[in-house]
Write a protein that holds these residues in place. Structure first.
Motif, PDB file in Angstrom:
ATOM      1  N   THR A 148      -5.879  -2.901  -4.813  1.00 31.50           N
ATOM      2  CA  THR A 148      -4.713  -2.300  -4.181  1.00 31.50           C
ATOM      3  C   THR A 148      -4.895  -0.798  -4.083  1.00 31.50           C
ATOM      4  N   LEU A 149      -4.836  -0.264  -2.875  1.00 34.32           N
ATOM      5  CA  LEU A 149      -4.887   1.174  -2.651  1.00 34.32           C
ATOM      6  C   LEU A 149      -3.486   1.656  -2.315  1.00 34.32           C
ATOM      7  N   VAL A 150      -2.952   2.564  -3.136  1.00 41.18           N
ATOM      8  CA  VAL A 150      -1.637   3.152  -2.889  1.00 41.18           C
ATOM      9  C   VAL A 150      -1.834   4.491  -2.192  1.00 41.18           C
ATOM     10  N   VAL A 151      -1.200   4.655  -1.032  1.00 43.45           N
ATOM     11  CA  VAL A 151      -1.239   5.914  -0.295  1.00 43.45           C
ATOM     12  C   VAL A 151       0.131   6.557  -0.444  1.00 43.45           C
ATOM     13  N   ASP A 152       0.214   7.539  -1.318  1.00 43.14           N
ATOM     14  CA  ASP A 152       1.475   8.203  -1.612  1.00 43.14           C
ATOM     15  C   ASP A 152       1.525   9.518  -0.847  1.00 43.14           C
ATOM     16  N   GLY A 153       2.571   9.694  -0.042  1.00 49.33           N
ATOM     17  CA  GLY A 153       2.684  10.928   0.727  1.00 49.33           C
ATOM     18  C   GLY A 153       4.099  11.182   1.166  1.00 49.33           C
ATOM     19  N   GLY A 154       4.461  12.447   1.206  1.00 52.98           N
ATOM     20  CA  GLY A 154       5.802  12.813   1.633  1.00 52.98           C
ATOM     21  C   GLY A 154       5.964  12.755   3.134  1.00 52.98           C
ATOM     22  N   PRO A 155       7.108  13.196   3.653  1.00 52.04           N
ATOM     23  CA  PRO A 155       7.354  13.153   5.097  1.00 52.04           C
ATOM     24  C   PRO A 155       6.309  13.953   5.873  1.00 52.04           C
ATOM     25  N   GLY A 156       5.896  13.406   7.010  1.00 53.53           N
ATOM     26  CA  GLY A 156       5.022  14.142   7.913  1.00 53.53           C
ATOM     27  C   GLY A 156       3.574  14.212   7.513  1.00 53.53           C
ATOM     28  N   THR A 157       3.175  13.528   6.437  1.00 52.80           N
ATOM     29  CA  THR A 157       1.785  13.600   5.992  1.00 52.80           C
ATOM     30  C   THR A 157       0.872  12.624   6.725  1.00 52.80           C
ATOM     31  N   GLY A 158       1.443  11.802   7.589  1.00 49.92           N
ATOM     32  CA  GLY A 158       0.616  10.861   8.353  1.00 49.92           C
ATOM     33  C   GLY A 158       0.397   9.541   7.663  1.00 49.92           C
ATOM     34  N   GLU A 194      -5.502   1.681  -7.249  1.00 50.63           N
ATOM     35  CA  GLU A 194      -6.021   3.031  -7.095  1.00 50.63           C
ATOM     36  C   GLU A 194      -4.995   3.848  -6.314  1.00 50.63           C
ATOM     37  N   LEU A 195      -4.872   5.138  -6.646  1.00 46.65           N
ATOM     38  CA  LEU A 195      -3.864   5.993  -6.020  1.00 46.65           C
ATOM     39  C   LEU A 195      -4.537   7.093  -5.218  1.00 46.65           C
ATOM     40  N   ALA A 196      -4.103   7.252  -3.949  1.00 46.22           N
ATOM     41  CA  ALA A 196      -4.535   8.362  -3.104  1.00 46.22           C
ATOM     42  C   ALA A 196      -3.290   9.117  -2.655  1.00 46.22           C
ATOM     43  N   SER A 197      -3.366  10.436  -2.615  1.00 46.48           N
ATOM     44  CA  SER A 197      -2.189  11.239  -2.313  1.00 46.48           C
ATOM     45  C   SER A 197      -2.419  12.089  -1.072  1.00 46.48           C
ATOM     46  N   LEU A 198      -1.390  12.189  -0.222  1.00 41.77           N
ATOM     47  CA  LEU A 198      -1.390  13.072   0.938  1.00 41.77           C
ATOM     48  C   LEU A 198      -0.357  14.160   0.693  1.00 41.77           C
ATOM     49  N   SER A 199      -0.737  15.416   0.849  1.00 38.72           N
ATOM     50  CA  SER A 199       0.164  16.514   0.477  1.00 38.72           C
ATOM     51  C   SER A 199       0.352  17.545   1.580  1.00 38.72           C
ATOM     52  N   VAL A 200      -0.261  17.326   2.748  1.00 41.67           N
ATOM     53  CA  VAL A 200      -0.126  18.264   3.861  1.00 41.67           C
ATOM     54  C   VAL A 200       0.827  17.672   4.892  1.00 41.67           C
ATOM     55  N   ASN A 201       1.865  18.430   5.236  1.00 39.52           N
ATOM     56  CA  ASN A 201       2.863  17.970   6.205  1.00 39.52           C
ATOM     57  C   ASN A 201       2.449  18.450   7.598  1.00 39.52           C
TER      58      ASN A 201
END
Length: 742
Positions: A227-237, A615-622
């Motif tokens: 399981t790949l978790v893609v955690d990201g706030g608004p607008g990160t794609g 596994e956790l992947a993070s998106l941090s650029v809006n």
């Protein structure tokens, strides 16, 4: 050398310098070759498609292979006709060491490598476009100045109505910089990319493949195990990543192909699916199944929201499959009393031990409604063993009076027609309907207590209702689990018809074989040929066999992608686990946007639901929401979730957040529509507002996952912090807040 029929470039006047032949001459020649090959490919594909459609349909595997090939050819032809030259996304120039090994047929070291939505090869074997998902294309998306990945430079195109309206180059090495100084590159860094982010929105998600960024591409190309978790706030794609990852995995991972289950993409609601419906076809992939959780059950279309919060909590946190399994097992008890069964060949005895043995015959995992056929097969064997064996004379070897049954099929038919046996079997193992099973849980307290012993009496009483079939959203996981556990009530009848059809075909085959033997001079050769098992099977007309239409969303799927996954309850996760036994998931979401709160971490939530290897992947650029909007939205969510993943915006719109009163709504919209001939707006929070052309009216829940040029948020004080945060961050250019408290 190919010469273009017309220029692929249509650069505006302020970009005349980019039209220098030294900059675009090689591109023009390459596009001419692409144009010629496209025309040839479209002609070839059309001819092959016509040939396949004229071919005899046949039956069984042959028909499936023909249909699959027609679908493949149609999809590729549709993509080629749709895009034309704008199949090409951009090009890469390798550095002196070249790109990693890959599909680079016909390319010379140092030559530009062109990347497209699909791969394209001319008739001489020269690769004109590399599929964006191929290993060779990876640097086009993933290269950075810190890790050029073998590139000297990269060029991206912006297409408008089939022609290039802008392009920009990035250089990564001294060699690339020298080429730029020599007039072979237009250094524009990412200004065109940033400008593109602020373009007007349309009713459907715009194509973004050409502007995938390195952080997004790394997630898109990650492996599919676990399981790949893609955690990201608004607008990160996040949605961009989820969709592109679906297309990439189908292309790159043979374990996930359509013949092995394929990919299921689950979105939060139907407006979201409508919004993104054009993206996967634009990526050259039409084989991904898309749905919402409601679509997984027939009752989902009419299910109402659960109005009682405590009822919703109890149902959402239940171990649904365990409750349903206990409910079904209640109807799977073997008879405690024996039964004498009469057949044309004598009487037989089925005692409690024989009943228990027959009831134990269905393998683990056999759906309840499909098991009686297996039980009857076992009873046939048990009864057959009680009869004397046939010594070849047809008479009982001891008495000479009772004949042994001529075949198991005749005995099985006799047992099936025995009303007393059928009644005993049906009472002990009845056919069940999913709706009946679940309705009984909500209307028979003793039954619910038996199936869900973790509930106390007050909770059992709370879950009872006067209209047990008045389905709510909280019931859907139970109905879905029941449907999987029970299977198809008509399965046994179809199985009987199929076996009868096969038997009839076998008889016809024997008649055909006899006729061929009689007509063949080479009697011995014909006998040898006709006794071969392959030919025996081939003579059976599979097209005449009864078949069933499978549920396309029933699974199992090889991989499941879930967007806005922070909204799923434990019970809803079990709906997806039933469809993905391998536990191969891409989970995309944002804890800060969970409508009902999200305590704990992703790992804790998913392990509780039954997932592992996380596994956790993070998106941090809006990339979407302007800095002006995020500056106002961030304190709203920090107040309730201090550790929220609030992304950093990379652009400003130049438009401040406007505040006013609800009475200003009409004036705000009229002014915006007059000043903007394109783009979309959304009113959130005013349930009385009726949509206009280019202006929608949505709840925060239905706006989730969508984006608009203008968002007008009305009466935000009536919304919770999460809903306010979601609503505010839908804006790509301007936010207007209308409140009586202003």
């Amino acid at each position: 050398m190919n010469t273009p029929t017309r220029s692929a470039f249509a650069l505006p006047g302020d970009l005349r310098a980019k039209a220098d032949p030294a900059l675009i001459g090689s591109d023009e020649r390459h596009f001419a070759a692409i144009e010629q090959t496209l025309e040839q490919s479209i002609g070839d594909l059309s001819a092959r498609l016509d040939e396949q459609r004229r071919a005899p349909g046949g039956g069984g595997p042959r028909a499936l292979e023909r249909d699959t090939e027609i679908h493949r050819l149609t999809a590729r032809l549709r993509t080629l006709r749709r895009f034309g030259l704008d199949l090409c996304l951009g090009r890469m120039v390798p550095d002196g060491n070249g790109l990693p090994a890959g599909e680079r047929a016909g390319e010379q070291p140092g030559e530009p490598v062109y990347v497209g939505r699909l791969g394209l090869t001319d008739r001489d074997g020269r690769r004109l476009l590399h599929d964006w998902r191929s290993p060779v294309a990876e640097p086009f998306f993933g290269a950075t100045h810190g890790n050029p990945m073998g590139l000297a430079s990269r060029r991206r195109y912006r297409w408008t109505r089939g022609r290039i309206s802008d392009y920009w180059d990035e250089v990564f090495t001294a060699e690339g910089l020298e080429r730029a100084k020599a007039g072979h590159a237009a250094l524009d860094d990412q200004s065109a990319f940033i400008a593109g982010l602020g373009e007007n929105r349309s009713p459907r998600m715009r194509d973004v493949l050409a502007t995938i960024q390195a952080d997004q591409d790394a997630i898109i190309r990650a492996g599919s195990r676990g399981t790949l978790v893609v955690d990201g706030g608004p607008g990160t794609g996040k949605t961009v990543v989820a969709l592109h990852r679906s297309a990439y995995l189908l292309y790159s991972d043979p374990r996930l192909g359509h013949r092995r289950g394929g990919i299921l993409f689950v979105g939060p609601h139907q407006p979201y699916l409508d919004y993104v419906s054009d993206v996967l076809p634009s990526l050259g992939e039409e084989g991904v199944q898309t749905c919402t959780l409601r679509d997984l059950t027939p009752e989902g279309a009419s299910a109402r929201p659960e109005t009682d919060p405590e009822v919703a909590r109890l149902k959402s946190s239940a171990h649904v499959t365990g409750v349903i399994d206990a409910a079904v097992r209640f109807y799977e008890d073997p008879p405690a009393e024996g039964l004498e069964v009469s057949t044309p060949w004598g009487d037989a005895w089925i005692g409690p031990g024989e009943w228990a043995a027959a009831f134990a015959a269905p393998p683990p995992g056999t759906p309840h409604n499909e098991a009686p056929a297996i039980i009857l097969d076992e009873l046939t064997s048990i009864v057959a063993a009680q009869y004397p064996q046939d010594d070849g004379t047809g008479d009982d070897a001891t008495t000479g009076e009772v004949s042994a049954p001529p075949s198991p099929e005749l005995l099985r038919r006799a047992l099936r027609q025995n009303e007393e046996l059928a009644g005993a079997l049906n009472r002990a193992w009845p056919y069940l309907e999913p709706g009946d099973l679940v309705a009984d849980l909500w209307s028979v307290p003793a039954y619910l207590r038996r199936c869900a012993p973790h509930l106390d009496r007050d909770q059992v009483r709370l879950l009872q209702r006067p209209r047990p079939r008045g389905w709510t959203e909280s019931d859907l996981p139970f109905l879905d689990a029941a449907r999987h556990r029970l299977g198809d009530p008509a399965w046994a009848r179809r199985r009987e018809r199929q076996q009868a059809a096969i038997a009839a075909e076998a008889g016809r085959r024997a008649d055909v074989a006899a006729e061929i033997v009689q007509a063949d001079d080479d009697f011995e050769g014909a006998v040898t040929m006709l006794t071969g098992q392959d030919l025996k099977d081939a003579l059976i007309d599979e097209a005449g066999r009864p078949t069933s239409t499978p549920d396309r969303l029933a699974g199992p799927f090889a991989h499941v992608v879930v967007d806005e996954a922070q909204e799923l309850t434990d019970a809803q996760w079990q709906m997806l686990l039933l469809r993905n036994p391998s536990r191969s998931f891409t989970v995309v979401g944002d804890r800060a946007q969970a409508s009902h709160g999200f305590t704990g971490t992703w790992r804790e939530r998913l392990e509780r639901a039954g997932l592992d290897r996380i596994e956790l992947a993070s998106l941090s650029v809006n990339y979407r929401t302007p800095e002006e909007v995020m500056t106002e939205a961030e304190p709203v969510i920090r107040a309730v979730l201090p550790d929220a993943n609030v992304p950093t915006s990379i652009r400003r719109s130049g438009l401040p957040v406007v505040h006013g009163s609800p009475g200003d709504l009409t004036d705000v919209l009229d002014a915006w529509l007059e000043q903007n001939q394109d783009g979309t707006a959304c009113v959130i929070g005013d349930f009385r507002f009726r949509p206009r052309p280019r202006v929608r009216s949505l709840t925060p829940e239905l706006a989730k996952g969508l984006e608009f040029d203008l968002v007008v948020l009305v009466d935000p004080e009536k919304l919770g912090a999460v809903d306010r945060y979601v609503a505010m961050t839908r804006a790509t250019r301007q936010l207007v807040v209308l409140s009586d408290e202003t």
